[in-house]
Design a protein around this motif. Structure first.
Motif, PDB file in Angstrom:
ATOM      1  N   TYR A 136      24.052 -27.905  27.306  1.00  0.00           N
ATOM      2  CA  TYR A 136      23.638 -27.320  28.583  1.00  0.00           C
ATOM      3  C   TYR A 136      22.401 -28.029  29.129  1.00  0.00           C
ATOM      4  O   TYR A 136      22.333 -28.354  30.316  1.00  0.00           O
ATOM      5  CB  TYR A 136      23.368 -25.818  28.414  1.00  0.00           C
ATOM      6  CG  TYR A 136      22.947 -25.152  29.689  1.00  0.00           C
ATOM      7  CD1 TYR A 136      23.871 -24.855  30.684  1.00  0.00           C
ATOM      8  CD2 TYR A 136      21.612 -24.837  29.917  1.00  0.00           C
ATOM      9  CE1 TYR A 136      23.483 -24.246  31.867  1.00  0.00           C
ATOM     10  CE2 TYR A 136      21.211 -24.236  31.100  1.00  0.00           C
ATOM     11  CZ  TYR A 136      22.148 -23.941  32.068  1.00  0.00           C
ATOM     12  OH  TYR A 136      21.755 -23.361  33.240  1.00  0.00           O
ATOM     13  N   ALA A 137      21.414 -28.291  28.266  1.00  0.00           N
ATOM     14  CA  ALA A 137      20.186 -28.970  28.699  1.00  0.00           C
ATOM     15  C   ALA A 137      20.489 -30.383  29.191  1.00  0.00           C
ATOM     16  O   ALA A 137      19.923 -30.843  30.188  1.00  0.00           O
ATOM     17  CB  ALA A 137      19.174 -29.008  27.559  1.00  0.00           C
ATOM     18  N   SER A 138      21.395 -31.076  28.514  1.00  0.00           N
ATOM     19  CA  SER A 138      21.763 -32.441  28.929  1.00  0.00           C
ATOM     20  C   SER A 138      22.432 -32.428  30.295  1.00  0.00           C
ATOM     21  O   SER A 138      22.098 -33.240  31.166  1.00  0.00           O
ATOM     22  CB  SER A 138      22.707 -33.068  27.903  1.00  0.00           C
ATOM     23  OG  SER A 138      22.078 -33.192  26.661  1.00  0.00           O
ATOM     24  N   LEU A 139      23.382 -31.506  30.484  1.00  0.00           N
ATOM     25  CA  LEU A 139      24.076 -31.425  31.769  1.00  0.00           C
ATOM     26  C   LEU A 139      23.124 -31.021  32.888  1.00  0.00           C
ATOM     27  O   LEU A 139      23.201 -31.538  34.000  1.00  0.00           O
ATOM     28  CB  LEU A 139      25.244 -30.441  31.682  1.00  0.00           C
ATOM     29  CG  LEU A 139      26.421 -30.902  30.829  1.00  0.00           C
ATOM     30  CD1 LEU A 139      27.451 -29.787  30.686  1.00  0.00           C
ATOM     31  CD2 LEU A 139      27.055 -32.148  31.421  1.00  0.00           C
ATOM     32  N   THR A 140      22.223 -30.099  32.615  1.00  0.00           N
ATOM     33  CA  THR A 140      21.242 -29.669  33.622  1.00  0.00           C
ATOM     34  C   THR A 140      20.343 -30.833  34.025  1.00  0.00           C
ATOM     35  O   THR A 140      20.074 -31.038  35.212  1.00  0.00           O
ATOM     36  CB  THR A 140      20.399 -28.502  33.073  1.00  0.00           C
ATOM     37  OG1 THR A 140      21.272 -27.447  32.689  1.00  0.00           O
ATOM     38  CG2 THR A 140      19.414 -28.006  34.097  1.00  0.00           C
ATOM     39  N   THR A 141      19.892 -31.593  33.042  1.00  0.00           N
ATOM     40  CA  THR A 141      19.030 -32.747  33.327  1.00  0.00           C
ATOM     41  C   THR A 141      19.768 -33.784  34.177  1.00  0.00           C
ATOM     42  O   THR A 141      19.210 -34.315  35.142  1.00  0.00           O
ATOM     43  CB  THR A 141      18.552 -33.385  32.010  1.00  0.00           C
ATOM     44  OG1 THR A 141      17.848 -32.400  31.255  1.00  0.00           O
ATOM     45  CG2 THR A 141      17.644 -34.569  32.260  1.00  0.00           C
ATOM     46  N   LEU A 142      21.021 -34.074  33.811  1.00  0.00           N
ATOM     47  CA  LEU A 142      21.810 -35.031  34.598  1.00  0.00           C
ATOM     48  C   LEU A 142      22.010 -34.543  36.029  1.00  0.00           C
ATOM     49  O   LEU A 142      21.875 -35.314  36.980  1.00  0.00           O
ATOM     50  CB  LEU A 142      23.171 -35.256  33.941  1.00  0.00           C
ATOM     51  CG  LEU A 142      23.203 -36.231  32.787  1.00  0.00           C
ATOM     52  CD1 LEU A 142      24.574 -36.247  32.137  1.00  0.00           C
ATOM     53  CD2 LEU A 142      22.841 -37.629  33.256  1.00  0.00           C
TER      54      LEU A 142
END
Length: 176
Positions: A136-142
């Protein structure tokens, strides 16, 4: 009581350790191992692959590290192999180094501070992300990065259009 450091090149997997402090870097780690006999074994630079090979065969122990980008991934692996992981804030490590190592901040001193701080039961630790939280954190950052780039592109295009006398209305959904 002065603690004697023993320098080594690899982790002796035949011994049992109370705590292992690891100072993470890009390509390697510095390791401080506290044996059950009270000895401190230090390894200046150890590859991640060597650390993982050793951790797979070690008796379950406590690993302590500071928060950084590879921390979540490493915590997940170590916990899957039966180890306990503590993530200790950098301020605690900095204070320990200042008080016990005369402020000499080195990778080995940080690793040793982490190992000793892992034994403190009153210390507040940081919770590592699990796999779902990390996704979730990776997708949010992207997503945030794409939105920022999109807005920068629109602003640039508006500026170019205005330079050529084409007025674009306010807002991102203005006329092309």
């Amino acid at each position: 009581m002065s603690v004697r450091r023993i320098l080594a090149k690899t982790i002796n997997t035949d011994l049992e350790y109370e705590a292992i402090g690891i100072d993470l870097a890009k390509n390697c780690v510095s390791v401080a191992l506290l044996t059950t006999d009270g000895e401190v074994v230090c390894i200046d630079r150890l590859d991640y692959s060597e650390l993982e090979k050793s951790a797979q065969v070690l008796c379950p122990t406590t690993f302590a590290m500071e928060p950084c980008t590879e921390m979540n991934y490493l915590v997940q692996k170590l916990e899957a192999w039966g180890h306990r992981c503590l993530v200790i804030g950098g301020k605690n490590v900095q204070n320990y180094v200042e008080n016990h190592y005369s402020g000499q901040k080195t990778d080995l001193n940080d690793a040793q501070a982490l190992a000793f701080l892992a034994q403190d039961t009153q210390l507040r630790t940081i919770k590592a992300k699990d796999m779902e939280q990390q996704k979730y954190a990776s997708l949010t950052t992207l997503r945030e990065q794409y939105i920022k780039q999109y807005r920068q592109t629109i602003v640039s295009l508006k500026g170019i259009c205005q330079a050529w006398g084409l007025n674009i209305s306010k807002g991102i959904s203005g006329k092309a």
